[in-house]
Design an enzyme around this catalytic site. Structure first.
Site, short mmCIF file in Angstrom:
data_model
loop_
_atom_site.label_atom_id
_atom_site.label_comp_id
_atom_site.label_asym_id
_atom_site.label_seq_id
_atom_site.Cartn_x
_atom_site.Cartn_y
_atom_site.Cartn_z
N GLU A 71 -9.79 9.37 4.47
CA GLU A 71 -11.21 9.36 4.06
C GLU A 71 -12.09 8.53 4.98
OE1 GLU A 71 -8.69 7.87 2.51
OE2 GLU A 71 -9.29 6.01 1.48
N CYS A 127 -2.37 7.22 -0.28
CA CYS A 127 -1.76 5.88 -0.27
C CYS A 127 -1.05 5.63 -1.61
CB CYS A 127 -2.79 4.82 0.07
SG CYS A 127 -2.04 3.40 0.86
N HIS A 169 -5.10 6.57 5.12
CA HIS A 169 -6.42 6.79 4.51
C HIS A 169 -7.30 7.71 5.36
CE1 HIS A 169 -6.12 3.89 1.22
NE2 HIS A 169 -5.32 3.22 2.04
#
Ligand code: GLN
Length: 544
Positions: free
Chosen positions: A511, A383, A509
């Site tokens: 993650e 990001c 994102h």
């Protein structure tokens, strides 16, 4: 009848209630049950979107774009519970909903009160998730500590649910602390007081999870049981785990937490299969290979600010049979010259720049990206970390003076990252953030396409600024290649350094969806590239 397990906390905060709740959820899943997880947060914020990572750790984003407490990330890593806006309940939401109904005249002239209107709404929200067909048990973690003023309406709702649905359908688990005093003695008094406080509200806990530096001796468990009215087998030692968070489900299982909960709820106790957790723990604790990853950001003092990123890196290590050592580097210190990149990155195998907002520390991140690009060190930008790649490349390769994001320098000479025209028009009305799950198209012959092995991928977003399309072609032609775009090709989703061993940034994102035994492919491949780089750098592949 669907079952409910409430997890409350006593004595003080930060005892690991989220991980305890998530571990219990996982243990029930290991026995083949379908579980849902809910987090209740007594704060008045409607969601975590506006909360500073300094105060509250990471903001976790769900598929449907809810900005939630980081405990939902724990649930996502430990369990298969579906997670959406419905699974994160705050005081702010409950009051907002009740006040909206009051304004609509839905309470027919009655006085609107905490009991029953607020508590009814809390129960409705919980049961909207937990009463879903096919769900066996719903675990509700009540944020805050028993005794806090703002928790009362939620605890009152818990008391009512126990009363209404019966003890065999609703279980109360309480996490407390058994501190060690100067002479090394363990003290039960704070736990006794905490349970007393809970019982004053009308909740008798069925299970106590007692955080302590070590296993509680049998006589101490008996003493706690006697004082708290909890059966002795329900007094569980939540002793400190030194190695990895992922050992906690095994620690609870060894003490019978899951079977105790199921038997109290009068449910069958199917066989448990914990082989997944055993494998994860054996790699995290046993592998002789260590890879050193620098995470360069600005919220590094608080260990939970990039929680999902840190965990996803560990997952990437597990997928590569390697331990991961995280080195947190404050980008502001690089910027101020207090840290010399040459020194700090000399022993590093890979660099990750995570998401973030605001202008502080940006130049330190730009220097970091330059260092990784020019030295061939694996780099993963998430990001903001991808936007940093654009700024760095525009300044240092295209030679564009004042190349920046309009987030940091609104009137910069070369706005290589900026708001879209449409966003500028509606800026004053808010709601300009791109949030939640959406599709990206990965372009052929790119690193990212080879990592995913698929053309269309779905990932979660949380950002406002975009790579400016007017600079896209120039960046691409000079070696910052577009790897992914939105499905309509209008926006850049991923960029990579042409000719670099592994330098990649994504606007989304990844993650948030990585799991211990099923690492996200980007983290798996980033760690793989870092292990290779380590091998080249030291001439020995991955030795400690
Ligand atoms: N601040 C940047 C933006 O709003 C990046 C956001 C992030 O990293 N989550 O676009």
């Amino acid at each position: 009848m669907n079952k409910y397990i409430f997890v409350t906390g006593g004595v003080c905060s930060s005892l690991g209630k989220g991980v305890a709740a998530a571990s219990l959820g996982s243990l029930l899943e290991c026995r083949g049950l379908t579980v849902r997880m809910i987090k209740v947060d007594p704060y008045i914020n409607v969601d975590a979107g506006t909360m500073s990572p300094y105060q509250h750790g990471e903001v976790y984003v769900t598929d449907d774009g809810a900005e939630t407490d980081l405990d939902l990330g724990n649930y996502a890593r430990f369990t298969a519970s579906t997670l959406s806006r419905a699974n994160s309940i705050t005081t702010g939401q409950i009051y907002q909903e009740v006040i909206r109904r009051e304004r609509e005249g839905r309470y027919l002239g009655r006085t609107v009160q905490v009991i029953p209107h607020i508590t009814d709404r809390i129960k409705q929200r919980i049961r909207a998730v937990g009463d879903e067909a096919g769900v066996h048990a719903t675990i509700v973690e009540v944020g805050g500590t028993v005794g806090d003023i703002e928790s009362y309406p939620f605890l009152e709702a818990v008391r009512q649910m126990i009363h209404e649905l019966g003890k065999k359908n609703v279980l109360a688990v309480h996490l407390t602390l058994i501190p060690e005093v100067a002479n090394g003695e363990l003290k039960t008094k704070p736990t006794q007081h905490s349970v007393k406080e809970l019982r004053e509200i009308g909740i008798q806990p069925d299970v106590l999870l007692c955080r302590a530096p070590e296993q509680l001796p049998e006589d101490m468990r008996r003493k706690i049981a006697l004082f708290t009215n909890v059966d002795v087998d329900g007094v569980i030692s939540a002793y400190d785990i030194k190695s990895t968070l992922y050992e906690i489900p095994l620690m609870y299982h060894q003490q019978g937490l899951d079977s105790i909960c199921l038997s109290r709820l009068e449910m069958e106790i199917p066989e448990a299969d914990l082989s997944g957790w055993e494998r994860v723990v054996s790699v995290v604790t046993g592998s002789s290979q260590v890879v050193r990853i620098a995470v360069v950001g600005k919220y590094i003092e608080l260990s939970d600010s990039y929680k999902s990123v840190d965990e996803a890196l560990i997952h990437g290590g597990i997928a590569n049979d390697s331990r991961v050592q995280l080195i947190k580097v404050d980008s502001e210190k690089i910027e101020r010259g207090e840290i010399d990149p040459e020194k700090v990155f000399a022993e590093i195998d890979g660099i990750l720049v995570p998401g973030g907002f605001g202008s502080r520390g940006i130049d330190g991140m730009v220097r970091t990206a330059e260092y990784a690009r020019t030295r061939g060190i694996p780099y993963f930008g998430i990001c903001l970390g991808m936007q940093i790649m654009v700024i760095e490349f525009a300044r240092n390769v295209l030679g564009l003076n004042g190349a920046d994001s309009t987030e940091f320098v609104p009137d910069c000479q070369n706005p290589v990252v900026s708001l879209l025209e449409e966003q500028i028009d509606v800026k004053n009305y808010g709601g300009t953030m791109r949030l939640g799950r959406s599709a990206s198209r990965l372009l052929p012959d790119t690193l990212i396409r080879s990592v995913y092995g698929e053309e269309i991928i779905y990932e979660r977003h949380r950002h406002r600024y975009e790579v400016s399309n007017s600079y896209r072609q120039r960046l691409n032609e000079s070696g910052l290649t577009t790897g992914g775009v939105t499905e309509d090709s209008s926006l850049v989703e991923s960029l990579e350094w042409a000719g670099h061993p592994w330098g990649l940034g994504v606007q989304f994102h990844p993650e948030f969806i990585s799991r211990p035994a099923d690492a996200h492919p980007l983290f798996r491949e980033f760690i793989g590239a870092s292990i290779r780089y380590r091998g080249q750098r030291s001439g020995v592949v991955g030795e400690t």
